[in-house]
Design a protein around this motif. Sequence first.
Motif, PDB file in Angstrom:
ATOM      1  N   ALA A  34      70.655  89.893  37.871  1.00 34.29           N
ATOM      2  CA  ALA A  34      69.887  88.669  38.106  1.00 34.29           C
ATOM      3  C   ALA A  34      70.155  87.587  37.057  1.00 34.29           C
ATOM      4  O   ALA A  34      69.767  86.445  37.250  1.00 34.29           O
ATOM      5  CB  ALA A  34      68.399  88.998  38.151  1.00 34.29           C
ATOM      6  N   LEU A  35      70.829  87.953  35.967  1.00 31.98           N
ATOM      7  CA  LEU A  35      71.093  86.959  34.923  1.00 31.98           C
ATOM      8  C   LEU A  35      71.986  85.827  35.391  1.00 31.98           C
ATOM      9  O   LEU A  35      72.006  84.744  34.827  1.00 31.98           O
ATOM     10  CB  LEU A  35      71.751  87.635  33.714  1.00 31.98           C
ATOM     11  N   GLU A  36      72.765  86.099  36.430  1.00 32.30           N
ATOM     12  CA  GLU A  36      73.697  85.087  36.940  1.00 32.30           C
ATOM     13  C   GLU A  36      73.004  84.044  37.813  1.00 32.30           C
ATOM     14  O   GLU A  36      73.642  83.144  38.333  1.00 32.30           O
ATOM     15  CB  GLU A  36      74.796  85.758  37.776  1.00 32.30           C
ATOM     16  N   PHE A  37      71.683  84.196  37.995  1.00 29.36           N
ATOM     17  CA  PHE A  37      70.973  83.353  38.957  1.00 29.36           C
ATOM     18  C   PHE A  37      70.873  81.882  38.533  1.00 29.36           C
ATOM     19  O   PHE A  37      70.660  81.581  37.371  1.00 29.36           O
ATOM     20  CB  PHE A  37      69.549  83.891  39.165  1.00 29.36           C
ATOM     21  N   SER A  38      71.007  80.989  39.529  1.00 26.91           N
ATOM     22  CA  SER A  38      70.748  79.565  39.287  1.00 26.91           C
ATOM     23  C   SER A  38      69.475  79.196  40.062  1.00 26.91           C
ATOM     24  O   SER A  38      68.831  80.062  40.635  1.00 26.91           O
ATOM     25  CB  SER A  38      71.912  78.733  39.801  1.00 26.91           C
ATOM     26  N   TYR A  39      69.130  77.906  40.111  1.00 20.04           N
ATOM     27  CA  TYR A  39      67.930  77.477  40.839  1.00 20.04           C
ATOM     28  C   TYR A  39      67.910  78.010  42.269  1.00 20.04           C
ATOM     29  O   TYR A  39      66.882  78.419  42.775  1.00 20.04           O
ATOM     30  CB  TYR A  39      67.866  75.941  40.919  1.00 20.04           C
ATOM     31  N   VAL A  40      69.090  77.956  42.887  1.00 22.81           N
ATOM     32  CA  VAL A  40      69.165  78.342  44.303  1.00 22.81           C
ATOM     33  C   VAL A  40      68.755  79.807  44.474  1.00 22.81           C
ATOM     34  O   VAL A  40      67.959  80.149  45.354  1.00 22.81           O
ATOM     35  CB  VAL A  40      70.593  78.120  44.838  1.00 22.81           C
ATOM     36  N   GLU A  41      69.285  80.667  43.607  1.00 21.64           N
ATOM     37  CA  GLU A  41      68.943  82.091  43.719  1.00 21.64           C
ATOM     38  C   GLU A  41      67.464  82.319  43.427  1.00 21.64           C
ATOM     39  O   GLU A  41      66.828  83.158  44.059  1.00 21.64           O
ATOM     40  CB  GLU A  41      69.769  82.942  42.754  1.00 21.64           C
ATOM     41  N   TYR A  42      66.938  81.567  42.440  1.00 21.49           N
ATOM     42  CA  TYR A  42      65.511  81.731  42.136  1.00 21.49           C
ATOM     43  C   TYR A  42      64.642  81.328  43.321  1.00 21.49           C
ATOM     44  O   TYR A  42      63.636  81.968  43.610  1.00 21.49           O
ATOM     45  CB  TYR A  42      65.113  80.934  40.887  1.00 21.49           C
ATOM     46  N   PHE A  43      65.053  80.265  44.006  1.00 22.18           N
ATOM     47  CA  PHE A  43      64.309  79.859  45.199  1.00 22.18           C
ATOM     48  C   PHE A  43      64.360  80.987  46.230  1.00 22.18           C
ATOM     49  O   PHE A  43      63.339  81.382  46.806  1.00 22.18           O
ATOM     50  CB  PHE A  43      64.887  78.565  45.786  1.00 22.18           C
ATOM     51  N   ALA A  44      65.561  81.541  46.430  1.00 20.65           N
ATOM     52  CA  ALA A  44      65.727  82.610  47.411  1.00 20.65           C
ATOM     53  C   ALA A  44      64.915  83.840  46.998  1.00 20.65           C
ATOM     54  O   ALA A  44      64.311  84.520  47.838  1.00 20.65           O
ATOM     55  CB  ALA A  44      67.201  82.974  47.540  1.00 20.65           C
ATOM     56  N   LEU A  45      64.870  84.104  45.687  1.00 19.27           N
ATOM     57  CA  LEU A  45      64.120  85.247  45.178  1.00 19.27           C
ATOM     58  C   LEU A  45      62.628  85.071  45.461  1.00 19.27           C
ATOM     59  O   LEU A  45      61.942  86.015  45.869  1.00 19.27           O
ATOM     60  CB  LEU A  45      64.365  85.358  43.667  1.00 19.27           C
ATOM     61  N   ALA A  46      62.141  83.839  45.241  1.00 19.78           N
ATOM     62  CA  ALA A  46      60.727  83.566  45.513  1.00 19.78           C
ATOM     63  C   ALA A  46      60.432  83.775  46.994  1.00 19.78           C
ATOM     64  O   ALA A  46      59.416  84.359  47.361  1.00 19.78           O
ATOM     65  CB  ALA A  46      60.375  82.146  45.089  1.00 19.78           C
ATOM     66  N   LEU A  47      61.368  83.325  47.846  1.00 22.16           N
ATOM     67  CA  LEU A  47      61.192  83.531  49.290  1.00 22.16           C
ATOM     68  C   LEU A  47      61.126  85.018  49.602  1.00 22.16           C
ATOM     69  O   LEU A  47      60.278  85.472  50.376  1.00 22.16           O
ATOM     70  CB  LEU A  47      62.377  82.936  50.054  1.00 22.16           C
ATOM     71  N   PHE A  48      62.013  85.785  48.969  1.00 17.90           N
ATOM     72  CA  PHE A  48      62.031  87.226  49.189  1.00 17.90           C
ATOM     73  C   PHE A  48      60.693  87.831  48.769  1.00 17.90           C
ATOM     74  O   PHE A  48      60.110  88.640  49.486  1.00 17.90           O
ATOM     75  CB  PHE A  48      63.176  87.875  48.412  1.00 17.90           C
ATOM     76  N   GLY A  49      60.208  87.403  47.595  1.00 20.29           N
ATOM     77  CA  GLY A  49      58.914  87.893  47.114  1.00 20.29           C
ATOM     78  C   GLY A  49      57.798  87.562  48.095  1.00 20.29           C
ATOM     79  O   GLY A  49      56.925  88.378  48.365  1.00 20.29           O
ATOM     80  N   LEU A  50      57.881  86.360  48.667  1.00 23.41           N
ATOM     81  CA  LEU A  50      56.828  85.947  49.598  1.00 23.41           C
ATOM     82  C   LEU A  50      56.902  86.714  50.915  1.00 23.41           C
ATOM     83  O   LEU A  50      55.884  86.901  51.572  1.00 23.41           O
ATOM     84  CB  LEU A  50      56.923  84.436  49.861  1.00 23.41           C
ATOM     85  N   SER A  51      58.089  87.179  51.254  1.00 25.60           N
ATOM     86  CA  SER A  51      58.232  87.916  52.517  1.00 25.60           C
ATOM     87  C   SER A  51      57.438  89.217  52.469  1.00 25.60           C
ATOM     88  O   SER A  51      57.188  89.867  53.471  1.00 25.60           O
ATOM     89  CB  SER A  51      59.704  88.200  52.816  1.00 25.60           C
ATOM     90  N   VAL A  52      57.030  89.599  51.254  1.00 24.34           N
ATOM     91  CA  VAL A  52      56.273  90.818  51.043  1.00 24.34           C
ATOM     92  C   VAL A  52      54.847  90.702  51.572  1.00 24.34           C
ATOM     93  O   VAL A  52      54.201  91.682  51.896  1.00 24.34           O
ATOM     94  CB  VAL A  52      56.228  91.054  49.518  1.00 24.34           C
ATOM     95  N   ILE A  53      54.389  89.444  51.697  1.00 18.07           N
ATOM     96  CA  ILE A  53      52.993  89.218  52.054  1.00 18.07           C
ATOM     97  C   ILE A  53      52.545  90.045  53.252  1.00 18.07           C
ATOM     98  O   ILE A  53      51.470  90.610  53.269  1.00 18.07           O
ATOM     99  CB  ILE A  53      52.742  87.709  52.294  1.00 18.07           C
ATOM    100  N   ILE A  54      53.452  90.165  54.219  1.00 15.86           N
ATOM    101  CA  ILE A  54      53.064  90.905  55.416  1.00 15.86           C
ATOM    102  C   ILE A  54      52.746  92.358  55.096  1.00 15.86           C
ATOM    103  O   ILE A  54      51.816  92.933  55.635  1.00 15.86           O
ATOM    104  CB  ILE A  54      54.191  90.810  56.463  1.00 15.86           C
TER     105      ILE A  54
END
Lengths: 508, 154
Positions: free
Chosen positions: A139-159
């Motif tokens: 995850a160290l290679e992440f830029s803003y775009v990956e962080y946004f995608a990561l947040a989306l992934f985290g949010l997909s957990v809501i269900i």
Amino acid sequence: MDFGLLFHSFGNVMLDWHVLLAIFIGVTGGITIGALPGLTATMGVALLVPFTFGRPPVESLAMLLGIYCGGMYGGSISAILIRTPGTPAAAATVLEGYPMGQRGEAGRALAMALFASFSGGMIGALIMTFLSPFVAGVALEFSYVEYFALALFGLSVIISISGTSIIKGIMSGFFGLLLSTIGMDPISGFPRFVFGRMDLMEGPAFIPTLIGLFAVAELFSNIEKMGVTEKIQARIGQFLPSWADIKTSANNIGKSSLIGTIVGAIPGAGGDIAAFVSYAEAKRSSKHPEKFGTGLIEGVAATESANNACSGGAMIPLLSLGVPGDAVTAVLLGAFIIQGLQPGPLLYKEHLDVVYNVFASMIVANVAMLIVGAVGVRFFAKVIGIQKEILIPIIFVLSLVGSYAMRQNVFDVYLTIGFGVVGYIMQRYHYPLSPILLALILGPMAESNLRRSMVVSGGDWHILFSRPIAVGLMVLAVAFLAASVWNHKRIERRLTEAKLIAAEGASA
Amino acid sequence: MKTADFIGGSAGIALGAYVIFEGSKMPPDLIMKIGPSFFPDILASGLIIFSMILIIYAFIGRAKGEAEAISLKDKGIQRALVSLLAIIAYTALFEPLGYPLATILLVAGVMVLLGKRQPKELAIVSLATTFGIWLIFAKLLKLSMPMGILERLL
């Protein structure tokens, strides 16, 4: 994996009596709160976070991890003694633990619950220690775009943490995300939905919101449904399990600890699911499955090792990706942020010492839990008997003073009460509260990184699809969402089945 | 649950509509295309869509679970409501009256509300709680606690 640093961190934790004391206080507080029905580990951590204000990070985090570990075990005490799981994660422990208690074997069941919790917790913590640096490295290679995608992934957990209704879970999630937009806009600084109040410029303060949703709301429902406090009659004459019991259960403990860690590492799936999955597996692989439900020690071993292993598992995404694995780790994430530390890959780069201290603290907390649990089991059994009439006013004061303490601002106390009312009403009508917590944390992460990506690209949306890891994460989020919807019904059915078995076992 | 879901869904739609209305007053961003209202607008639309689904499900009889209505005649609800008023009063009095006095009153008051009437028990629990929590926050964590009128007396 830096073994030198790990060794050094153990020294930090074990040789500094402040840290060691913090762990023991945390574990004792955690077991007490876990043992009290109606008070969950999430509530425990939320209530005790204010106790860490002004303390150094190592000490604060050590105490909170102690509460987390202790709370997971504490739930089993009331599950075994009064057939009421102290925390949702101990619901499966009722199935075998309570019948054992009724046979006069409460001491034996409690001793096994403690030993299994310790073993599970230890295995989970070790897996976390060795696996999370690896995940963070990627995850160290992440830029803003990956962080946004990561947040989306985290949010997909809501269900998957939605409880009975997916729709209501998603609504809670959107509500939490909207709450996270209150305050100054992260890019332009424009104040949004602040109603002219300076207190809201940084958004609703996290700890007061948390205490309101998870402590005050729970108090209101406890007050509404005041019941009679049960008296404990069981005699507890055993502190550690016999060698024979350990031998019978060793296999189950090992297997369930692995299951627990894996379930814990999946964002959204918590200790209750881990315990039920392990129980089902222990029953399936047993030579005498028909005896399950009558008070089998292997059952207690399976459920308790699984829910404690889950803690270590849930810490993996928290530490390495900054995405909480369950409600308690979401609260822990808030506690990290208060200490000025943002969990995620950057934590490994900038505060590696803190990360290794967390590893060491988690392992030491499990040992502390074994000691405190063995020495104090009679005391904790008495705690269950504390009358609610006394407990509720005390927790009220802790909640309100705790929300005042951070900024010494009465507005924050009103905020706590407001969220307490909102949380109470939402819970009463089956809107889950955990998605709000997740959204409050991941919302700003999603928004600011999306907007920053847009700044970089000059408003070109294609940037979101320009990096393979980000695309991978977004695809994963969609897949996870679809799988969760599909799984939701299956898990729901299994949980009802297990509860039915529990109800039958109790009435028989 | 049908009525409850209808009310919940309507509340969701109202909140979403309010957010979109407020968002329309926020300044647009000409360079990045998405300004401060972009995120809230998307979220509010999502909330409205799912609130509508909840209402539709309630109408076609697919509402899940049982729900009790909140009735003011219910003893439990009355207790919860009084405790809510008590903590609001506590918060209002926290700074002017001071932490010690306000806390003693709150603890004793809630205990009475929940059915504890013995004066000795009320005194011991409220004093011990007030002192214990003060010890943790003021002495151990060194956070300042308002002393209110006691400050002038001491």
